[in-house]
Design a protein around this motif. Structure first.
Motif, PDB file in Angstrom:
ATOM      1  N   LEU A 162      32.556  -3.420 -51.333  1.00 42.62           N
ATOM      2  CA  LEU A 162      31.802  -4.617 -51.598  1.00 42.62           C
ATOM      3  C   LEU A 162      32.576  -5.694 -51.323  1.00 42.62           C
ATOM      4  O   LEU A 162      33.590  -6.112 -51.693  1.00 42.62           O
ATOM      5  CB  LEU A 162      31.866  -4.521 -53.222  1.00 42.62           C
ATOM      6  CG  LEU A 162      31.030  -5.560 -54.114  1.00 42.62           C
ATOM      7  CD1 LEU A 162      29.511  -5.559 -53.592  1.00 42.62           C
ATOM      8  CD2 LEU A 162      31.243  -5.380 -55.359  1.00 42.62           C
ATOM      9  N   THR A 163      31.929  -6.617 -50.434  1.00 39.70           N
ATOM     10  CA  THR A 163      32.285  -7.954 -49.984  1.00 39.70           C
ATOM     11  C   THR A 163      32.016  -9.038 -50.660  1.00 39.70           C
ATOM     12  O   THR A 163      32.731 -10.226 -50.566  1.00 39.70           O
ATOM     13  CB  THR A 163      32.196  -8.031 -48.670  1.00 39.70           C
ATOM     14  OG1 THR A 163      30.622  -8.135 -48.471  1.00 39.70           O
ATOM     15  CG2 THR A 163      32.631  -6.929 -47.802  1.00 39.70           C
ATOM     16  N   GLY A 164      31.305  -9.130 -51.537  1.00 40.18           N
ATOM     17  CA  GLY A 164      30.725 -10.131 -52.444  1.00 40.18           C
ATOM     18  C   GLY A 164      29.321 -10.176 -53.295  1.00 40.18           C
ATOM     19  O   GLY A 164      28.573  -9.105 -53.055  1.00 40.18           O
ATOM     20  N   ALA A 165      28.882 -11.198 -53.980  1.00 36.32           N
ATOM     21  CA  ALA A 165      27.726 -10.887 -54.662  1.00 36.32           C
ATOM     22  C   ALA A 165      27.608 -12.655 -54.814  1.00 36.32           C
ATOM     23  O   ALA A 165      28.621 -13.321 -55.011  1.00 36.32           O
ATOM     24  CB  ALA A 165      27.855 -10.282 -55.866  1.00 36.32           C
ATOM     25  N   GLU A 166      26.176 -13.007 -55.360  1.00 39.86           N
ATOM     26  CA  GLU A 166      25.797 -14.334 -55.543  1.00 39.86           C
ATOM     27  C   GLU A 166      24.590 -14.234 -56.329  1.00 39.86           C
ATOM     28  O   GLU A 166      23.884 -13.297 -56.373  1.00 39.86           O
ATOM     29  CB  GLU A 166      25.668 -15.183 -54.223  1.00 39.86           C
ATOM     30  CG  GLU A 166      24.230 -14.818 -53.372  1.00 39.86           C
ATOM     31  CD  GLU A 166      24.206 -15.423 -52.102  1.00 39.86           C
ATOM     32  OE1 GLU A 166      25.392 -16.307 -51.976  1.00 39.86           O
ATOM     33  OE2 GLU A 166      23.278 -15.400 -51.565  1.00 39.86           O
ATOM     34  N   ARG A 167      24.373 -15.390 -56.988  1.00 37.81           N
ATOM     35  CA  ARG A 167      23.040 -15.475 -57.693  1.00 37.81           C
ATOM     36  C   ARG A 167      22.101 -15.872 -56.847  1.00 37.81           C
ATOM     37  O   ARG A 167      22.220 -16.352 -55.689  1.00 37.81           O
ATOM     38  CB  ARG A 167      23.391 -16.473 -59.034  1.00 37.81           C
ATOM     39  CG  ARG A 167      24.467 -16.323 -59.964  1.00 37.81           C
ATOM     40  CD  ARG A 167      24.061 -14.881 -60.380  1.00 37.81           C
ATOM     41  NE  ARG A 167      25.219 -14.721 -61.348  1.00 37.81           N
ATOM     42  CZ  ARG A 167      25.469 -13.556 -62.074  1.00 37.81           C
ATOM     43  NH1 ARG A 167      24.421 -12.493 -62.000  1.00 37.81           N
ATOM     44  NH2 ARG A 167      26.438 -13.361 -62.966  1.00 37.81           N
ATOM     45  N   LEU A 168      20.725 -15.995 -57.467  1.00 42.89           N
ATOM     46  CA  LEU A 168      19.552 -16.382 -56.508  1.00 42.89           C
ATOM     47  C   LEU A 168      19.747 -17.933 -55.994  1.00 42.89           C
ATOM     48  O   LEU A 168      19.148 -18.046 -54.916  1.00 42.89           O
ATOM     49  CB  LEU A 168      18.426 -16.463 -57.501  1.00 42.89           C
ATOM     50  CG  LEU A 168      17.821 -14.916 -57.932  1.00 42.89           C
ATOM     51  CD1 LEU A 168      16.625 -14.932 -58.551  1.00 42.89           C
ATOM     52  CD2 LEU A 168      17.827 -13.974 -56.564  1.00 42.89           C
ATOM     53  N   ASP A 169      20.518 -18.700 -56.820  1.00 41.70           N
ATOM     54  CA  ASP A 169      20.618 -20.197 -56.180  1.00 41.70           C
ATOM     55  C   ASP A 169      21.889 -20.246 -55.188  1.00 41.70           C
ATOM     56  O   ASP A 169      22.064 -21.384 -54.852  1.00 41.70           O
ATOM     57  CB  ASP A 169      20.900 -21.095 -57.444  1.00 41.70           C
ATOM     58  CG  ASP A 169      22.287 -20.499 -58.204  1.00 41.70           C
ATOM     59  OD1 ASP A 169      22.877 -19.693 -57.666  1.00 41.70           O
ATOM     60  OD2 ASP A 169      22.427 -21.432 -59.050  1.00 41.70           O
ATOM     61  N   THR A 195      25.512  -9.194 -65.052  1.00 38.56           N
ATOM     62  CA  THR A 195      24.021  -9.708 -65.440  1.00 38.56           C
ATOM     63  C   THR A 195      23.283 -10.236 -63.885  1.00 38.56           C
ATOM     64  O   THR A 195      23.942 -10.225 -63.153  1.00 38.56           O
ATOM     65  CB  THR A 195      24.242 -11.018 -66.186  1.00 38.56           C
ATOM     66  OG1 THR A 195      25.293 -11.945 -65.482  1.00 38.56           O
ATOM     67  CG2 THR A 195      24.837 -10.759 -67.599  1.00 38.56           C
ATOM     68  N   GLY A 196      22.159 -10.136 -64.116  1.00 35.86           N
ATOM     69  CA  GLY A 196      21.390 -10.517 -62.823  1.00 35.86           C
ATOM     70  C   GLY A 196      20.330 -11.686 -63.173  1.00 35.86           C
ATOM     71  O   GLY A 196      20.324 -12.257 -64.048  1.00 35.86           O
ATOM     72  N   PRO A 197      19.525 -11.954 -62.084  1.00 31.63           N
ATOM     73  CA  PRO A 197      19.418 -11.257 -60.773  1.00 31.63           C
ATOM     74  C   PRO A 197      20.915 -11.441 -59.851  1.00 31.63           C
ATOM     75  O   PRO A 197      21.256 -12.524 -60.105  1.00 31.63           O
ATOM     76  CB  PRO A 197      18.246 -11.724 -60.032  1.00 31.63           C
ATOM     77  CG  PRO A 197      17.455 -12.427 -61.319  1.00 31.63           C
ATOM     78  CD  PRO A 197      18.497 -12.776 -62.228  1.00 31.63           C
ATOM     79  N   VAL A 198      20.981 -10.553 -59.223  1.00 33.36           N
ATOM     80  CA  VAL A 198      22.273 -10.710 -58.329  1.00 33.36           C
ATOM     81  C   VAL A 198      21.893  -9.987 -57.061  1.00 33.36           C
ATOM     82  O   VAL A 198      21.551  -9.088 -56.790  1.00 33.36           O
ATOM     83  CB  VAL A 198      23.470  -9.889 -59.108  1.00 33.36           C
ATOM     84  CG1 VAL A 198      23.239  -8.501 -59.229  1.00 33.36           C
ATOM     85  CG2 VAL A 198      24.967 -10.285 -58.384  1.00 33.36           C
ATOM     86  N   ARG A 199      22.558 -10.957 -55.944  1.00 32.99           N
ATOM     87  CA  ARG A 199      22.502 -10.309 -54.458  1.00 32.99           C
ATOM     88  C   ARG A 199      23.822  -9.829 -53.854  1.00 32.99           C
ATOM     89  O   ARG A 199      24.982 -10.518 -54.197  1.00 32.99           O
ATOM     90  CB  ARG A 199      21.965 -11.543 -53.522  1.00 32.99           C
ATOM     91  CG  ARG A 199      22.077 -10.998 -52.271  1.00 32.99           C
ATOM     92  CD  ARG A 199      21.356 -12.298 -51.525  1.00 32.99           C
ATOM     93  NE  ARG A 199      20.008 -12.613 -51.620  1.00 32.99           N
ATOM     94  CZ  ARG A 199      19.520 -13.627 -52.463  1.00 32.99           C
ATOM     95  NH1 ARG A 199      20.617 -14.608 -52.657  1.00 32.99           N
ATOM     96  NH2 ARG A 199      18.375 -13.872 -52.383  1.00 32.99           N
ATOM     97  N   PHE A 200      24.031  -8.449 -53.926  1.00 28.17           N
ATOM     98  CA  PHE A 200      25.313  -7.980 -53.309  1.00 28.17           C
ATOM     99  C   PHE A 200      25.436  -8.016 -51.695  1.00 28.17           C
ATOM    100  O   PHE A 200      24.264  -7.708 -51.240  1.00 28.17           O
ATOM    101  CB  PHE A 200      25.466  -6.342 -53.788  1.00 28.17           C
ATOM    102  CG  PHE A 200      25.332  -6.245 -55.146  1.00 28.17           C
ATOM    103  CD1 PHE A 200      26.533  -6.711 -55.924  1.00 28.17           C
ATOM    104  CD2 PHE A 200      24.345  -5.846 -56.078  1.00 28.17           C
ATOM    105  CE1 PHE A 200      26.613  -6.301 -57.329  1.00 28.17           C
ATOM    106  CE2 PHE A 200      24.121  -5.723 -57.511  1.00 28.17           C
ATOM    107  CZ  PHE A 200      25.495  -5.904 -58.060  1.00 28.17           C
TER     108      PHE A 200
END
Length: 274
Positions: A162-169, A195-200
């Motif tokens: 897993l290299t990262g994650a971010e929110r929709l914004d 918590t989401g939404p989340v982009r992996f």
């Protein structure tokens, strides 16, 4: 057949009279619509001693479907065509050299066709066992419960890292305290909820390709190649041999022979996992 990104492709069209005879046009226009919707209008040439034939060697710059449209006046006419451009590094489970060796091909005559079948073979294998070729996957999860989730299953695995994650914004999420287990489930090590939404964003595939998967890929490639080149395969097209296909497979049909299925069995996805 698909063209590799940044390789040239010969575009050609014939101008004909209403009677069907080749004739040089008083004016010719060529329009190429690129995958992003923009257009270019290259200059065309009429090769010497080639009445009614017009060509242009177009150097590709975008991956995807290209639409080609020729228009002629004096005599009037129009020709439409398309061509596809592959990314510079499409997922390929076998090298071109490996494919040639397995099919006993000693020349480069069929290389472009082989590249297409290698990509098809890769998709067939990964349909059963998940990602094999290493790649970066970006995956959005919008179905996380409002209160968060104890674990989220990543869909494009096997996951290497897993290299990262971010929110929709686009706000980055700190994943330093997160882990991915052998079932591709993401969890927080402190037991908290995600918590989401989340982009992996993660690296998927196999660090080392298992021998049985590579062997299955060669079997599938040979099976698909036989449908196009039966004379060069050295085997009949029908019969109860190891290349026979006795039952259709959902989403695949009759493209996978029995021997390949047996080779892939050890690494096949669990039921319900695509």
């Amino acid at each position: 057949m698909p063209i590799i990104l940044r390789a040239p492709v010969r575009l050609a069209a014939e101008c004909r009279t209403l009677a069907g005879e080749l004739a040089n046009a008083s004016s010719v226009a060529l329009t190429v619509t690129l995958p992003d919707g923009t257009t270019v209008s290259p200059t065309v040439t009429n090769p010497p001693a080639e009445t009614g034939l017009y060509t242009h060697d177009y150097v590709t710059g975008q991956a995807g479907r290209h639409a080609v449209y020729w228009t002629f006046t004096g005599p009037p006419g129009a020709v439409a065509d398309t061509f596809d451009v592959r990314p510079a590094d499409p997922p390929a489970i076998l090298s071109l050299a490996d494919a040639r060796a397995h099919l006993n091909i000693t020349s480069a005559r069929h290389d472009e066709e082989l590249r297409g079948w290698i990509e098809t073979t890769t998709q067939c294998v990964e349909h059963f066992v998940g990602a094999v070729v290493r790649r970066t996957v970006t995956e959005l999860h919008t179905d996380v419960p409002p209160a968060g989730a104890r674990a989220i299953a990543l869909r494009g695995g096997p996951v290497i890292e897993l290299t990262g994650a971010e929110r929709l914004d686009g706000t980055a999420v700190d994943t330093s305290g997160w882990d991915v287990d052998e079932h591709d489930l993401v969890r927080r090590r402190d037991g908290g909820r995600i918590t989401g939404p989340v982009r992996f964003v993660y690296l998927a595939g196999r660090p080392v390709m298992p021998a049985n998967i590579a062997s299955a890929a060669r079997v599938i490639l040979q099976h698909l190649w036989r449908t196009q080149h039966p004379a060069s395969s050295g085997r009949p097209q029908l019969g109860a041999d190891d290349y026979a296909v006795t039952e259709p497979i959902a989403g695949i049909g009759y493209a996978i022979p029995n021997r390949a299925l047996h080779l892939l069995e050890r690494h096949r996805n669990a039921p319900g996992v695509a």
